[in-house]
Design a protein around this motif. Structure first.
Motif, PDB file in Angstrom:
ATOM      1  N   ASN A 314       0.822  -1.216   0.000  1.00 41.25           N
ATOM      2  CA  ASN A 314       0.000   0.000   0.000  1.00 41.25           C
ATOM      3  C   ASN A 314       0.853   1.261   0.000  1.00 41.25           C
ATOM      4  OD1 ASN A 314      -2.259  -1.613   0.053  1.00 41.25           O
ATOM      5  ND2 ASN A 314      -2.535  -1.464   2.283  1.00 41.25           N
ATOM      6  N   GLU A 315       1.933   1.243   0.770  1.00 42.73           N
ATOM      7  CA  GLU A 315       2.825   2.412   0.845  1.00 42.73           C
ATOM      8  C   GLU A 315       3.481   2.682  -0.495  1.00 42.73           C
ATOM      9  OE1 GLU A 315       4.434   5.639   2.820  1.00 42.73           O
ATOM     10  OE2 GLU A 315       2.990   4.172   3.592  1.00 42.73           O
ATOM     11  N   ILE A 316       3.971   1.608  -1.126  1.00 42.80           N
ATOM     12  CA  ILE A 316       4.608   1.775  -2.437  1.00 42.80           C
ATOM     13  C   ILE A 316       3.595   2.251  -3.474  1.00 42.80           C
ATOM     14  CG2 ILE A 316       5.707   0.508  -4.337  1.00 42.80           C
ATOM     15  CD1 ILE A 316       7.039  -1.252  -2.171  1.00 42.80           C
ATOM     16  N   ARG A 317       2.358   1.733  -3.381  1.00 44.70           N
ATOM     17  CA  ARG A 317       1.313   2.173  -4.313  1.00 44.70           C
ATOM     18  C   ARG A 317       1.004   3.662  -4.131  1.00 44.70           C
ATOM     19  NH1 ARG A 317      -3.667  -1.421  -3.709  1.00 44.70           N
ATOM     20  NH2 ARG A 317      -2.299  -2.909  -4.786  1.00 44.70           N
ATOM     21  N   SER A 318       0.962   4.078  -2.862  1.00 41.50           N
ATOM     22  CA  SER A 318       0.695   5.495  -2.579  1.00 41.50           C
ATOM     23  C   SER A 318       1.802   6.387  -3.134  1.00 41.50           C
ATOM     24  CB  SER A 318       0.557   5.707  -1.070  1.00 41.50           C
ATOM     25  OG  SER A 318       0.368   7.064  -0.774  1.00 41.50           O
ATOM     26  N   LEU A 319       3.057   5.948  -2.897  1.00 41.89           N
ATOM     27  CA  LEU A 319       4.191   6.712  -3.450  1.00 41.89           C
ATOM     28  C   LEU A 319       4.128   6.758  -4.967  1.00 41.89           C
ATOM     29  CD1 LEU A 319       7.159   5.479  -1.207  1.00 41.89           C
ATOM     30  CD2 LEU A 319       6.245   7.805  -1.331  1.00 41.89           C
ATOM     31  N   SER A 320       3.768   5.639  -5.570  1.00 42.10           N
ATOM     32  CA  SER A 320       3.700   5.581  -7.029  1.00 42.10           C
ATOM     33  C   SER A 320       2.658   6.546  -7.578  1.00 42.10           C
ATOM     34  CB  SER A 320       3.368   4.151  -7.461  1.00 42.10           C
ATOM     35  OG  SER A 320       3.218   4.082  -8.856  1.00 42.10           O
ATOM     36  N   LYS A 321       1.495   6.614  -6.899  1.00 39.02           N
ATOM     37  CA  LYS A 321       0.439   7.520  -7.355  1.00 39.02           C
ATOM     38  C   LYS A 321       0.848   8.981  -7.231  1.00 39.02           C
ATOM     39  CE  LYS A 321      -3.782   4.814  -6.859  1.00 39.02           C
ATOM     40  NZ  LYS A 321      -5.116   4.783  -6.251  1.00 39.02           N
ATOM     41  N   GLN A 322       1.562   9.279  -6.158  1.00 35.76           N
ATOM     42  CA  GLN A 322       2.000  10.665  -5.950  1.00 35.76           C
ATOM     43  C   GLN A 322       3.029  11.082  -6.989  1.00 35.76           C
ATOM     44  OE1 GLN A 322       3.050  11.757  -1.912  1.00 35.76           O
ATOM     45  NE2 GLN A 322       1.726  10.128  -1.111  1.00 35.76           N
ATOM     46  N   LEU A 323       3.874  10.135  -7.416  1.00 37.97           N
ATOM     47  CA  LEU A 323       4.961  10.478  -8.333  1.00 37.97           C
ATOM     48  C   LEU A 323       4.531  10.430  -9.785  1.00 37.97           C
ATOM     49  CD1 LEU A 323       7.876   8.539  -6.596  1.00 37.97           C
ATOM     50  CD2 LEU A 323       7.517  11.006  -6.645  1.00 37.97           C
ATOM     51  N   SER A 324       3.624   9.551 -10.140  1.00 40.50           N
ATOM     52  CA  SER A 324       3.257   9.396 -11.548  1.00 40.50           C
ATOM     53  C   SER A 324       2.163  10.379 -11.926  1.00 40.50           C
ATOM     54  CB  SER A 324       2.775   7.968 -11.807  1.00 40.50           C
ATOM     55  OG  SER A 324       1.598   7.716 -11.056  1.00 40.50           O
ATOM     56  N   ALA A 325       2.170  10.743 -13.218  1.00 39.54           N
ATOM     57  CA  ALA A 325       1.123  11.632 -13.726  1.00 39.54           C
ATOM     58  C   ALA A 325      -0.161  10.850 -13.890  1.00 39.54           C
ATOM     59  CB  ALA A 325       1.561  12.201 -15.074  1.00 39.54           C
ATOM     60  N   LYS A 330      -6.521   8.066 -20.726  1.00 38.03           N
ATOM     61  CA  LYS A 330      -7.613   7.174 -20.374  1.00 38.03           C
ATOM     62  C   LYS A 330      -8.743   7.890 -19.650  1.00 38.03           C
ATOM     63  CE  LYS A 330      -4.509   3.196 -20.022  1.00 38.03           C
ATOM     64  NZ  LYS A 330      -3.985   2.136 -19.156  1.00 38.03           N
ATOM     65  N   ILE A 331      -8.429   8.839 -18.784  1.00 36.09           N
ATOM     66  CA  ILE A 331      -9.464   9.513 -17.997  1.00 36.09           C
ATOM     67  C   ILE A 331      -9.362  11.021 -18.197  1.00 36.09           C
ATOM     68  CG2 ILE A 331      -9.553   7.685 -16.276  1.00 36.09           C
ATOM     69  CD1 ILE A 331      -7.864   9.426 -14.446  1.00 36.09           C
ATOM     70  N   GLY A 332     -10.490  11.697 -17.923  1.00 41.18           N
ATOM     71  CA  GLY A 332     -10.523  13.139 -18.067  1.00 41.18           C
ATOM     72  C   GLY A 332     -10.065  13.858 -16.816  1.00 41.18           C
ATOM     73  N   LEU A 333     -10.083  15.195 -16.883  1.00 41.77           N
ATOM     74  CA  LEU A 333      -9.619  16.021 -15.764  1.00 41.77           C
ATOM     75  C   LEU A 333     -10.463  15.765 -14.517  1.00 41.77           C
ATOM     76  CD1 LEU A 333      -7.866  18.291 -14.607  1.00 41.77           C
ATOM     77  CD2 LEU A 333      -9.460  19.947 -15.599  1.00 41.77           C
ATOM     78  N   LYS A 357     -18.825  20.406 -11.435  1.00 36.61           N
ATOM     79  CA  LYS A 357     -19.993  20.605 -12.293  1.00 36.61           C
ATOM     80  C   LYS A 357     -19.752  21.714 -13.318  1.00 36.61           C
ATOM     81  CE  LYS A 357     -23.219  19.233  -8.639  1.00 36.61           C
ATOM     82  NZ  LYS A 357     -24.306  19.687  -7.732  1.00 36.61           N
ATOM     83  N   GLY A 358     -18.941  22.681 -12.953  1.00 36.83           N
ATOM     84  CA  GLY A 358     -18.735  23.841 -13.829  1.00 36.83           C
ATOM     85  C   GLY A 358     -17.989  23.538 -15.109  1.00 36.83           C
ATOM     86  N   ILE A 359     -17.267  22.423 -15.165  1.00 34.51           N
ATOM     87  CA  ILE A 359     -16.518  22.130 -16.396  1.00 34.51           C
ATOM     88  C   ILE A 359     -17.183  21.033 -17.226  1.00 34.51           C
ATOM     89  CG2 ILE A 359     -14.286  22.883 -15.499  1.00 34.51           C
ATOM     90  CD1 ILE A 359     -13.603  19.974 -14.974  1.00 34.51           C
ATOM     91  N   ARG A 360     -18.162  20.351 -16.650  1.00 35.58           N
ATOM     92  CA  ARG A 360     -18.922  19.315 -17.354  1.00 35.58           C
ATOM     93  C   ARG A 360     -17.988  18.396 -18.143  1.00 35.58           C
ATOM     94  NH1 ARG A 360     -24.184  22.783 -19.489  1.00 35.58           N
ATOM     95  NH2 ARG A 360     -24.856  23.484 -17.401  1.00 35.58           N
ATOM     96  N   ASP A 361     -18.173  18.389 -19.487  1.00 39.47           N
ATOM     97  CA  ASP A 361     -17.334  17.510 -20.312  1.00 39.47           C
ATOM     98  C   ASP A 361     -16.312  18.304 -21.120  1.00 39.47           C
ATOM     99  OD1 ASP A 361     -18.680  15.210 -19.467  1.00 39.47           O
ATOM    100  OD2 ASP A 361     -20.280  15.565 -20.924  1.00 39.47           O
ATOM    101  N   ILE A 362     -15.890  19.458 -20.603  1.00 43.11           N
ATOM    102  CA  ILE A 362     -14.906  20.271 -21.323  1.00 43.11           C
ATOM    103  C   ILE A 362     -13.578  19.521 -21.417  1.00 43.11           C
ATOM    104  CG2 ILE A 362     -13.507  22.380 -21.187  1.00 43.11           C
ATOM    105  CD1 ILE A 362     -15.902  23.764 -19.956  1.00 43.11           C
ATOM    106  N   LYS A 363     -13.029  19.509 -22.631  1.00 40.23           N
ATOM    107  CA  LYS A 363     -11.742  18.851 -22.844  1.00 40.23           C
ATOM    108  C   LYS A 363     -10.612  19.881 -22.772  1.00 40.23           C
ATOM    109  CE  LYS A 363     -13.601  15.222 -25.842  1.00 40.23           C
ATOM    110  NZ  LYS A 363     -13.525  14.580 -27.176  1.00 40.23           N
ATOM    111  N   VAL A 364      -9.515  19.464 -22.159  1.00 39.41           N
ATOM    112  CA  VAL A 364      -8.348  20.344 -22.055  1.00 39.41           C
ATOM    113  C   VAL A 364      -7.142  19.596 -22.606  1.00 39.41           C
ATOM    114  CG1 VAL A 364      -9.235  21.582 -20.056  1.00 39.41           C
ATOM    115  CG2 VAL A 364      -7.806  19.567 -19.722  1.00 39.41           C
ATOM    116  N   SER A 365      -6.068  20.359 -22.899  1.00 39.33           N
ATOM    117  CA  SER A 365      -4.856  19.740 -23.416  1.00 39.33           C
ATOM    118  C   SER A 365      -4.177  18.908 -22.330  1.00 39.33           C
ATOM    119  CB  SER A 365      -3.899  20.831 -23.904  1.00 39.33           C
ATOM    120  OG  SER A 365      -3.461  21.617 -22.818  1.00 39.33           O
ATOM    121  N   LYS A 366      -3.301  18.018 -22.754  1.00 34.99           N
ATOM    122  CA  LYS A 366      -2.567  17.196 -21.805  1.00 34.99           C
ATOM    123  C   LYS A 366      -1.732  18.057 -20.867  1.00 34.99           C
ATOM    124  CE  LYS A 366      -2.215  13.089 -24.749  1.00 34.99           C
ATOM    125  NZ  LYS A 366      -1.297  12.152 -25.418  1.00 34.99           N
ATOM    126  N   GLU A 367      -1.137  19.133 -21.437  1.00 34.45           N
ATOM    127  CA  GLU A 367      -0.297  20.012 -20.623  1.00 34.45           C
ATOM    128  C   GLU A 367      -1.105  20.694 -19.520  1.00 34.45           C
ATOM    129  OE1 GLU A 367       1.542  19.226 -24.459  1.00 34.45           O
ATOM    130  OE2 GLU A 367      -0.428  20.034 -23.917  1.00 34.45           O
TER     131      GLU A 367
END
Length: 459
Positions: A314-325, A330-333, A357-367
């Motif tokens: 669990n600790e390693i998974r948590s660290l991995s989530k914090q470090l990875s983008a 696959k998923i939206g903002l 709710k304010g952004i609904r399905d608005i798409k944004v750039s990866k950056e």
């Protein structure tokens, strides 16, 4: 009026010289067409007026003196005033008609001046006045002005040109411009000059002149008889541009250094987490495993070992989530922020609410997706570490073509004007600015903190 007078009118009216009839008081009785044309008079409008009213002021007494005596009027030169206020000089003489008491006066323009030449003189005066006004205008403009003939010879050099160049007008007039400025005879400037002449279009050119230690901007306007050039000193403007470039490079260096420092700090934190937590737990598991080898069937130790291993996972998974983008492809903002909030809420230190709710399905750039994600992650981490907040509210909306992020907490707050101990806030601002946005913090001791960031929408 007697027949002799009528005969005089008929005779004077047919001659191609200025002629007129005067009575003994000096009143104009008749003017021939030539005289009227000479003074631009219409419909014999001066008949019935004194002749002295048509001459310049300083000659009135001379006219009246000659007319006051009887007998012929000897040859006299008089300056008449035309309707357009121009002066016409006429030499004339008068012949006394005793029967009608009139003078028949005939003259000729002084220096054989004709009506056509008088018109030409008026035209030349107007040209001179136009040139005078044009010169005044050119001298008053705020830029250097130079006129060159076809051979590149200087034919005009205004006062501003003297001031900018440091060269007097008499130093450059009638000289070839290349002789005055040998440094201008460069392939680059010659190409610029030739292009203006060949294409007959205005051209702009900037160059640094070492002798004057100045940056000069030149605008050429070609014509049929040469070129005119406007130029101005842009040294101050260039210095500001250079200073901005230096500041930009310095800012880039500071950001790069901050990023490197943040990476090193992050690596150190990972090292500490692995050493102080995961490594220690794994060492304990190793000891338990060694005991189990000698004491096979010790279910309690085996159970503890399994729990500790799960904790490490669990600790390693948590660290991995914090470090990875976040999985941007696959998923939206909204979904990535929800996942981040769930991870942070799992610490149990604070309650975090998220409103997307304010952004609904608005798409944004990866950056932009990554920038917003990292800003929220950084700020939530700071809240968990330092704010002692009970609740956090995150709202992300779309307002006036901007994506607006707002994070408010009820923690202990801080002085925003105090020197920052870390670089987290600087990193968040840099991320926002890199996308053309802006980020600000509003906080005070005991009043919590509000972060607001604006990002221009892009696809």
């Amino acid at each position: 009026m007697d027949s002799a007078t009528n005969y005089s009118k008929e005779l004077l009216g047919n001659i191609n010289q200025p002629a007129f009839l005067l009575d003994k008081k000096g009143t104009l009785v008749f003017l021939n067409d030539y005289f009227q044309k000479m003074l631009a008079l219409k419909n014999r409008q001066s008949e019935g007026m004194l002749l002295s009213t048509l001459v310049v002021e300083n000659e009135k007494n001379k006219i009246e003196k000659h007319i006051s005596r009887t007998g012929n009027i000897p040859s006299i030169q008089t300056t008449f005033i035309a309707i357009d206020k121009s002066h016409v000089s006429v030499r004339w003489e008068g012949f006394w008609n005793e029967e009608g008491a009139f003078w028949s006066c005939v003259g000729k323009l002084a220096k054989e001046q004709t009506v056509e030449s008088r018109i030409q003189n008026q035209y030349e005066k107007r040209i001179k006045e136009y040139n005078r006004r044009l010169t005044t205008l050119v001298e008053r403009i705020g830029e250097g002005f130079v006129a060159l003939d076809r051979e590149g010879r200087v034919i005009y050099w205004n006062q501003k040109a003297e001031l900018i160049s440091g060269r007097r007008r008499d130093e450059v007039l009638a000289r070839i411009i290349w002789e005055c400025y040998p440094e201008m005879a460069t392939p680059e400037f010659c190409s610029f000059y030739s292009k203006a002449i060949e294409l007959q279009t205005h051209q702009e050119y900037e160059a640094f002149y070492k002798n004057e230690q100045k940056w000069i901007k030149i605008i050429l306007h070609p014509g049929n008889n040469g070129v005119t050039a406007f130029f101005r000193d842009i040294t101050g403007q260039k210095k500001i541009e250079q200073e901005l470039q230096i500041q930009k490079k310095q800012r880039t260096k500071e950001i790069t250094a901050a990023v490197i420092q943040a990476q090193e700090k992050e690596r150190m934190q990972i090292s500490q987490e692995l050493h102080d937590n995961v490594n220690q737990v794994l060492t304990t598991v190793k000891l338990y495993t060694e005991i189990c080898v000698n004491d096979f069937g010790n279910k309690e130790l085996m159970q503890r070992s399994m729990q500790l291993l799960q904790g490490c996972i669990n600790e390693i998974r948590s660290l991995s989530k914090q470090l990875s983008a976040p999985s941007l492809g696959k998923i939206g903002l909204k979904d990535s922020l929800k996942d981040l909030v769930r991870t942070m809420t799992a610490t149990g230190k604070t309650s975090i609410g998220l409103d997307t709710k304010g952004i609904r399905d608005i798409k944004v750039s990866k950056e932009m997706h990554l920038a917003i994600y990292r800003i929220v992650q950084e700020h939530l981490t700071n809240i968990l570490k330092h704010a002692n907040a009970k609740t956090v509210r995150i709202v992300i909306s779309y307002v006036d073509d901007d994506i607006v992020l707002k994070i408010a907490d009820d923690g202990k707050g801080f002085n925003v004007n105090a020197p920052a101990g870390g670089i987290g806030i600087a990193n968040m601002k840099s991320r926002a600015e890199s996308l053309g946005g802006r980020l600000g913090l509003n906080s005070a001791p005991g009043l919590g903190c509000v972060l607001i960031a604006h990002f221009p929408k892009n696809e």
